[in-house]
Design a protein around this motif. Sequence first.
Motif, PDB file in Angstrom:
ATOM      1  N   LEU A  37      28.755  -7.767 -76.121  1.00  0.00           N
ATOM      2  CA  LEU A  37      29.787  -8.801 -76.073  1.00  0.00           C
ATOM      3  C   LEU A  37      31.016  -8.289 -76.787  1.00  0.00           C
ATOM      4  CD1 LEU A  37      30.895 -11.723 -75.674  1.00  0.00           C
ATOM      5  CD2 LEU A  37      29.838 -12.260 -77.878  1.00  0.00           C
ATOM      6  N   VAL A  38      32.157  -8.322 -76.104  1.00  0.00           N
ATOM      7  CA  VAL A  38      33.429  -7.936 -76.703  1.00  0.00           C
ATOM      8  C   VAL A  38      34.359  -9.137 -76.633  1.00  0.00           C
ATOM      9  CG1 VAL A  38      35.461  -6.445 -76.491  1.00  0.00           C
ATOM     10  CG2 VAL A  38      33.174  -5.500 -76.141  1.00  0.00           C
ATOM     11  N   VAL A  39      34.976  -9.456 -77.773  1.00  0.00           N
ATOM     12  CA  VAL A  39      35.923 -10.556 -77.859  1.00  0.00           C
ATOM     13  C   VAL A  39      37.309  -9.958 -77.977  1.00  0.00           C
ATOM     14  CG1 VAL A  39      36.666 -12.555 -79.200  1.00  0.00           C
ATOM     15  CG2 VAL A  39      34.219 -12.043 -78.966  1.00  0.00           C
ATOM     16  N   ALA A  58      39.524  -7.197 -64.171  1.00  0.00           N
ATOM     17  CA  ALA A  58      38.763  -6.019 -63.745  1.00  0.00           C
ATOM     18  C   ALA A  58      37.781  -5.584 -64.835  1.00  0.00           C
ATOM     19  CB  ALA A  58      39.711  -4.875 -63.396  1.00  0.00           C
ATOM     20  N   ALA A  59      38.226  -5.606 -66.092  1.00  0.00           N
ATOM     21  CA  ALA A  59      37.345  -5.235 -67.210  1.00  0.00           C
ATOM     22  C   ALA A  59      36.188  -6.214 -67.324  1.00  0.00           C
ATOM     23  CB  ALA A  59      38.142  -5.189 -68.511  1.00  0.00           C
ATOM     24  N   SER A  60      36.469  -7.483 -67.093  1.00  0.00           N
ATOM     25  CA  SER A  60      35.426  -8.503 -67.159  1.00  0.00           C
ATOM     26  C   SER A  60      34.389  -8.291 -66.059  1.00  0.00           C
ATOM     27  CB  SER A  60      36.054  -9.894 -67.034  1.00  0.00           C
ATOM     28  OG  SER A  60      35.087 -10.890 -67.141  1.00  0.00           O
ATOM     29  N   ARG A  61      34.840  -8.004 -64.843  1.00  0.00           N
ATOM     30  CA  ARG A  61      33.919  -7.729 -63.727  1.00  0.00           C
ATOM     31  C   ARG A  61      33.070  -6.496 -64.007  1.00  0.00           C
ATOM     32  NH1 ARG A  61      38.196  -8.828 -59.679  1.00  0.00           N
ATOM     33  NH2 ARG A  61      38.611  -6.650 -60.032  1.00  0.00           N
ATOM     34  N   THR A  62      33.701  -5.445 -64.514  1.00  0.00           N
ATOM     35  CA  THR A  62      32.970  -4.222 -64.842  1.00  0.00           C
ATOM     36  C   THR A  62      31.925  -4.498 -65.915  1.00  0.00           C
ATOM     37  OG1 THR A  62      34.873  -2.853 -64.269  1.00  0.00           O
ATOM     38  CG2 THR A  62      33.212  -1.854 -65.703  1.00  0.00           C
ATOM     39  N   ALA A  63      32.304  -5.259 -66.931  1.00  0.00           N
ATOM     40  CA  ALA A  63      31.365  -5.609 -68.004  1.00  0.00           C
ATOM     41  C   ALA A  63      30.166  -6.373 -67.435  1.00  0.00           C
ATOM     42  CB  ALA A  63      32.073  -6.439 -69.072  1.00  0.00           C
ATOM     43  N   GLN A  64      30.427  -7.323 -66.559  1.00  0.00           N
ATOM     44  CA  GLN A  64      29.341  -8.116 -65.974  1.00  0.00           C
ATOM     45  C   GLN A  64      28.380  -7.236 -65.184  1.00  0.00           C
ATOM     46  OE1 GLN A  64      31.373 -11.134 -63.742  1.00  0.00           O
ATOM     47  NE2 GLN A  64      31.563 -12.492 -65.506  1.00  0.00           N
ATOM     48  N   ARG A  65      28.912  -6.288 -64.437  1.00  0.00           N
ATOM     49  CA  ARG A  65      28.053  -5.377 -63.673  1.00  0.00           C
ATOM     50  C   ARG A  65      27.161  -4.540 -64.581  1.00  0.00           C
ATOM     51  NH1 ARG A  65      32.501  -2.753 -60.341  1.00  0.00           N
ATOM     52  NH2 ARG A  65      33.654  -4.605 -60.487  1.00  0.00           N
ATOM     53  N   GLN A  66      27.623  -4.316 -65.809  1.00  0.00           N
ATOM     54  CA  GLN A  66      26.862  -3.527 -66.780  1.00  0.00           C
ATOM     55  C   GLN A  66      25.993  -4.405 -67.672  1.00  0.00           C
ATOM     56  OE1 GLN A  66      30.042  -1.524 -68.797  1.00  0.00           O
ATOM     57  NE2 GLN A  66      30.337  -0.045 -67.164  1.00  0.00           N
ATOM     58  N   GLY A  67      25.954  -5.715 -67.391  1.00  0.00           N
ATOM     59  CA  GLY A  67      25.165  -6.635 -68.201  1.00  0.00           C
ATOM     60  C   GLY A  67      25.819  -6.954 -69.537  1.00  0.00           C
ATOM     61  N   LEU A  91      37.601 -15.339 -63.050  1.00  0.00           N
ATOM     62  CA  LEU A  91      37.086 -13.999 -63.303  1.00  0.00           C
ATOM     63  C   LEU A  91      37.053 -13.643 -64.786  1.00  0.00           C
ATOM     64  CD1 LEU A  91      38.988 -12.132 -60.455  1.00  0.00           C
ATOM     65  CD2 LEU A  91      36.643 -12.985 -60.431  1.00  0.00           C
ATOM     66  N   VAL A  92      37.693 -14.451 -65.617  1.00  0.00           N
ATOM     67  CA  VAL A  92      37.821 -14.136 -67.039  1.00  0.00           C
ATOM     68  C   VAL A  92      37.211 -15.262 -67.861  1.00  0.00           C
ATOM     69  CG1 VAL A  92      39.453 -13.630 -68.891  1.00  0.00           C
ATOM     70  CG2 VAL A  92      39.947 -12.862 -66.578  1.00  0.00           C
ATOM     71  N   ALA A  93      36.323 -14.910 -68.784  1.00  0.00           N
ATOM     72  CA  ALA A  93      35.697 -15.914 -69.661  1.00  0.00           C
ATOM     73  C   ALA A  93      36.631 -16.228 -70.825  1.00  0.00           C
ATOM     74  CB  ALA A  93      34.368 -15.396 -70.189  1.00  0.00           C
ATOM     75  N   LEU A  94      36.830 -17.530 -71.062  1.00  0.00           N
ATOM     76  CA  LEU A  94      37.656 -17.981 -72.184  1.00  0.00           C
ATOM     77  C   LEU A  94      36.775 -18.659 -73.214  1.00  0.00           C
ATOM     78  CD1 LEU A  94      40.611 -19.597 -70.216  1.00  0.00           C
ATOM     79  CD2 LEU A  94      40.644 -17.426 -71.423  1.00  0.00           C
ATOM     80  N   GLU A  95      36.979 -18.288 -74.464  1.00  0.00           N
ATOM     81  CA  GLU A  95      36.279 -18.979 -75.536  1.00  0.00           C
ATOM     82  C   GLU A  95      36.849 -20.387 -75.620  1.00  0.00           C
ATOM     83  OE1 GLU A  95      35.029 -16.909 -79.404  1.00  0.00           O
ATOM     84  OE2 GLU A  95      36.831 -18.005 -79.942  1.00  0.00           O
ATOM     85  N   PRO A  96      36.011 -21.398 -75.780  1.00  0.00           N
ATOM     86  CA  PRO A  96      36.528 -22.770 -75.863  1.00  0.00           C
ATOM     87  C   PRO A  96      37.535 -22.914 -77.004  1.00  0.00           C
ATOM     88  CG  PRO A  96      34.136 -22.775 -75.727  1.00  0.00           C
ATOM     89  CD  PRO A  96      34.567 -21.341 -75.907  1.00  0.00           C
ATOM     90  N   THR A  97      38.569 -23.677 -76.738  1.00  0.00           N
ATOM     91  CA  THR A  97      39.570 -23.968 -77.759  1.00  0.00           C
ATOM     92  C   THR A  97      39.064 -25.087 -78.640  1.00  0.00           C
ATOM     93  OG1 THR A  97      41.289 -23.390 -76.171  1.00  0.00           O
ATOM     94  CG2 THR A  97      41.990 -24.606 -78.128  1.00  0.00           C
TER      95      THR A  97
END
Length: 102
Positions: A37-39, A58-67, A91-97
């Motif tokens: 997990l990278v924040v 794109a980084a988020s999609r790549t991360a998901q493919r790598q688990g 495509l991008v996960a946002l931490e809840p505000t």
Amino acid sequence: MEHTTKDNTIAVSGTLDGRCTAELRDRLRRALAEHDLVVLDLTDVESVDVTTLKLLAAASRTAQRQGRRLVLRGASSGVRRLLHLSHLRGLVALEPTPRLPV
């Protein structure tokens, strides 16, 4: 763009635009190779352009493919709006505000 890295969190500040995408891509790639997990903390970011948002998607999609996961923290309402308008929000996960007490 300026940045600091601590454990799995990369805090960036300043302007995120086409001039910094190569550096940001390299930082994210290294962090995702080391952590599940990278924040990416955007709290001190003044502005973001669509080129940077596409990089994050794109980084988020790549991360998901790598688990792995990439999560944005502290995204301003402007960044959230631009994600929505550019159709990249899904495509991008946002931490809840955090909600402020009323």
